[in-house]
Design an enzyme around this catalytic site. Structure first.
Site, PDB file in Angstrom:
ATOM      1  CG  MET A  22      -2.065  -0.986   1.095  1.00  0.00           C
ATOM      2  SD  MET A  22      -3.347  -0.300   0.008  1.00  0.00           S
ATOM      3  CE  MET A  22      -4.280  -1.790  -0.366  1.00  0.00           C
ATOM      4  CG  HIS A 139       2.560   2.602   3.941  1.00  0.00           C
ATOM      5  ND1 HIS A 139       1.217   2.704   4.246  1.00  0.00           N
ATOM      6  CD2 HIS A 139       2.822   1.286   3.815  1.00  0.00           C
ATOM      7  CE1 HIS A 139       0.698   1.488   4.327  1.00  0.00           C
ATOM      8  NE2 HIS A 139       1.658   0.602   4.068  1.00  0.00           N
ATOM      9  CG  HIS A 140      -2.492   5.178   0.445  1.00  0.00           C
ATOM     10  ND1 HIS A 140      -3.080   6.291   0.983  1.00  0.00           N
ATOM     11  CD2 HIS A 140      -3.106   4.975  -0.743  1.00  0.00           C
ATOM     12  CE1 HIS A 140      -4.029   6.734   0.153  1.00  0.00           C
ATOM     13  NE2 HIS A 140      -4.042   5.954  -0.900  1.00  0.00           N
ATOM     14  CB  ALA A 141      -0.237   4.422   6.644  1.00  0.00           C
TER      15      ALA A 141
END
Lengths: 467, 467
Positions: A22, A139-141
């Site tokens: 992700m 990271h998409h976080a």
């Protein structure tokens, strides 16, 4: 000091697996400044290591233990090692763009380990034409794709003589000037960088309390409003994916696309979609896998405050999504463009008549399909209402530099997920429309052929438009 | 089909963390065959991908779930992607050995993810002298360092004209001819490749049932037999480490070392240890960190069946360990060599008077310090009885080839652990003594300086020996 992870970021971390890393990526191409020596890439690399302080975003990593009662939290990395995150690489011979795209594909396939901050940057030399490349992975976080692009741009300048510029990961005094100097119509408008995950904030709500919002989505889909289509045919793009990635990228002059739009009464974004439609049609025909009905693309669009009835704290832009019928079953390029134009116009009209909650919900579909898919399934919606996501994110119109190196192009790498094996993200920069295609290498074979077909389709559209 | 993981492998997997990746590495340097073109590296890379079937060792990955009742098991990777494991890389300019060692350091720092088979191989071009390199990385749960070296050698041939040779990871019909064609005295003798983890088998026992065997170790250490030394001074090598690695490698003609041995009545292995001792002395002096008493090195040695009273199923070799006093507090190179020779002689005599269980226990200390340290601590033994591990693994004496490419040198990368930040492993090949130094980059600063000091020490020993 540990800090809490918001539910969306946590969801991105927890739904991630080997087959669905992700993270979003960016490939930037630079021209060396006048008089740069043979060791310029190394100097650029060393300049990017030479940072007084790392920005908090790039210093934290996810952490979970008995001491955090099993909760996932952010923790600053007390053994932060910049040489792990910033790397100096080179391309094998003959150093064509092909070798560069192969390296990016490989780098984009590997998951970021939770035990360290969730990003990497690779300064890449060895292109035979002397250009330099930088591939970044975040990271998409931490950031969504659009914010990642903006973040990359935020450290650049229009002044070719400026030096001593810090890299993206350096902590900076004060706020960054991040608003791009222009924004195109019909696309996502500016997202302020200092509110990095603002777009994601909307999704956070969707995930945090699935009930109300997901019901809205599901209702919207079932209603088959003009903005939505429940029917998207099954294609090879809509199956389980593996963890292998292929990335392809190329740019075309915005002027060529704009001329087609002008002569046919369509928008720049319509032309981008038509290029994609024609290219995908040729690609699927060659594999004998073109469905009889049209493919549907999810296209994020920007809405001004008035349209959306929403005014965010940042001054009023919201993001919605249109389900665009690509007309991929139509033989004639002009017919496909016409069909796309009509579909986008209807879609945007539909959006402006939606309630704020509905628009938020639409937005959530686009931002976090991997998370929402199981939620939708709980509502009895089994098939995704679209075949792929095509985003077009406007960028700066003028030439930008980093410590004297001219940015020549910038290409986004996105996240394929199960059921959505191909993603196309475009961004405009300095008169170029830069396409980034990210796919699962196994599910979408010979992805790079799409570049040729995009070029063919642009020519066909020019011909059809009488240019 | 899942298969059980033996307790030692499981221990290596479970004790691993960001600061202590548990993989061993190998760096091999090749000379291109006559008439090789510019794209030879790519051809070599493509040949290594072109494999009918992957050997089971390279196809399995650790797996744990509710379905395995929380137990760690091996599972074949049903989405095995060879392009993830075998990679084609290049060095940045100027392509010196320095850039190669930097790349190896970086690759050796990163953990192998459990979700895939635990190995990687990188074919590396871009050395300015035209040589090719291959860096391989294999988890210690699959093979120990010695077996990894043997495995790398097992696919080579002495025939420069042979082609169509498979890479290490190809499944091969029948057993491999793996015994090296010679073995040096005073060092670990041949370990058959088809019993890959035979040396580890011993450790498995030690870990599997800590009671008896660890008591033996602890008794042995407390007795202070001549083979053991409980007193090793604290040094900068004996502290907590980080996850950053630095690798340095170089080779010297075996003839030069042998001449010193001949003229001083010492063994080749004594001379290797004396080089290390002098180099470490200079290194620590420069950091103002040389202890007043001698450093102690753990040196694995081979024992024949008669010496060890052990006859393994493979036909009779066992591995023991000698605690060698390096004489690092002595000013004169000749005195250091003399002291090492006496210490090694006493140590080996001590070993031959040990019981088989004691020898197995000694062996276990060397093979698995990260696992045994907590066990020893439970027995009240807090400090390690040595400062670093120095291994010398004999390899083939003749020139070997892979598909026409001549192997020029082979350098082992090992595993630093907490309390043992530096590891030196040597291997002889084709008249060269190849040194591989692996350290924690932060705990052991400027590791590469040790190469210069090794060279200085070799010259000093030659002078002292009157050569």
């Amino acid at each position: 000091m540990a800090s809490p992870i918001d539910p969306t970021s946590a969801a991105f971390l927890l739904t991630e697996n080997r087959n669905m890393p992700m993270h979003v990526g960016g490939l930037q191409l630079f021209k060396k400044p006048e008089g740069a020596g043979r060791s310029y890439a190394r100097e650029m690399y060393e300049a990017s290591l030479d940072v007084d302080e790392i920005a908090p975003l790039f210093l934290k990593h996810p952490y979970r233990s008995a001491r955090t009662a099993g909760q996932l939290v952010w923790k600053p990395d007390d053994q932060f090692d910049i040489e792990h995150h910033v790397r100096h690489s080179a391309l094998p011979k003959p150093g064509r763009v092909r070798e560069l795209l192969e390296l990016c594909s490989r780098l984009h396939s590997t998951r970021l380990a939770w035990e360290r901050p969730l990003w990497e940057a690779h300064i890449i030399e060895g292109l035979r034409d002397g250009r330099l490349a930088m591939y970044t992975k975040t990271h998409h976080a931490l950031v969504d794709g659009i914010s990642a692009m903006r973040l990359l741009q935020s450290v650049l300048t229009t002044d070719p003589d400026k030096r001593g510029m810090p890299p993206m990961w350096a902590a900076q005094p004060g706020t960054r000037s991040s608003r791009s100097d222009d924004a195109d119509e019909g696309s996502i408008t500016d997202v302020p960088v200092h509110a990095l995950r603002s777009a994601m904030g909307i999704t956070a709500e969707a995930v945090g309390m699935p009930g109300a919002l997901v019901k809205t989505i599901s209702k919207g889909l079932r209603n088959e409003t003009s903005a939505l289509s429940l029917y998207a045919p099954r294609t090879i793009f809509n199956q389980q994916i593996t963890g292998s990635r292929r990335f392809a990228a190329q740019d075309w002059p915005v002027e060529r696309l704009r001329a087609i739009g002008k002569s046919t009464g369509t928008t720049l974004n319509d032309v981008v979609l038509a290029m994609c439609s024609g290219a995908i049609r040729t690609y699927l025909l060659e594999l004998d896998a073109l469905p009889e009905s049209t493919l549907v693309a999810m296209v994020p669009v920007g809405l001004n405050a008035k349209q959306s009835h929403l005014a965010s704290a940042e001054g009023g832009n919201a993001v919605g999504a249109v389900m665009a019928r690509l007309g991929s079953h139509l033989h004639d390029p002009a017919d496909r463009l016409k069909s796309i134009h009509a579909s986008m116009r209807d879609g945007k009209e539909g959006l402006s008549s939606m309630t704020p909650a509905q628009i938020m919900a639409m937005s959530a579909i686009g931002q976090a399909p991997a998370i929402l898919t199981p939620l939708l399934r709980m509502q009895g919606i089994v098939r995704p209402p679209y075949n792929l996501i095509i985003s077009n994110v406007p960028g700066p119109r003028s030439t930008h530099y980093w410590n004297g190196a001219e940015l020549l192009g910038t290409y986004p790498l996105s996240i394929p997920i199960n059921g959505m094996a191909l993603n196309i993200t475009c961004t405009s920069y300095d008169g170029k429309m830069c396409f980034g295609l990210t796919g699962c290498r196994r599910t979408v074979p010979h992805l790079q052929r799409l570049l040729t077909y995009l070029d063919d389709e642009l020519k066909a559209l020019e011909k059809a438009a009488g240019i």
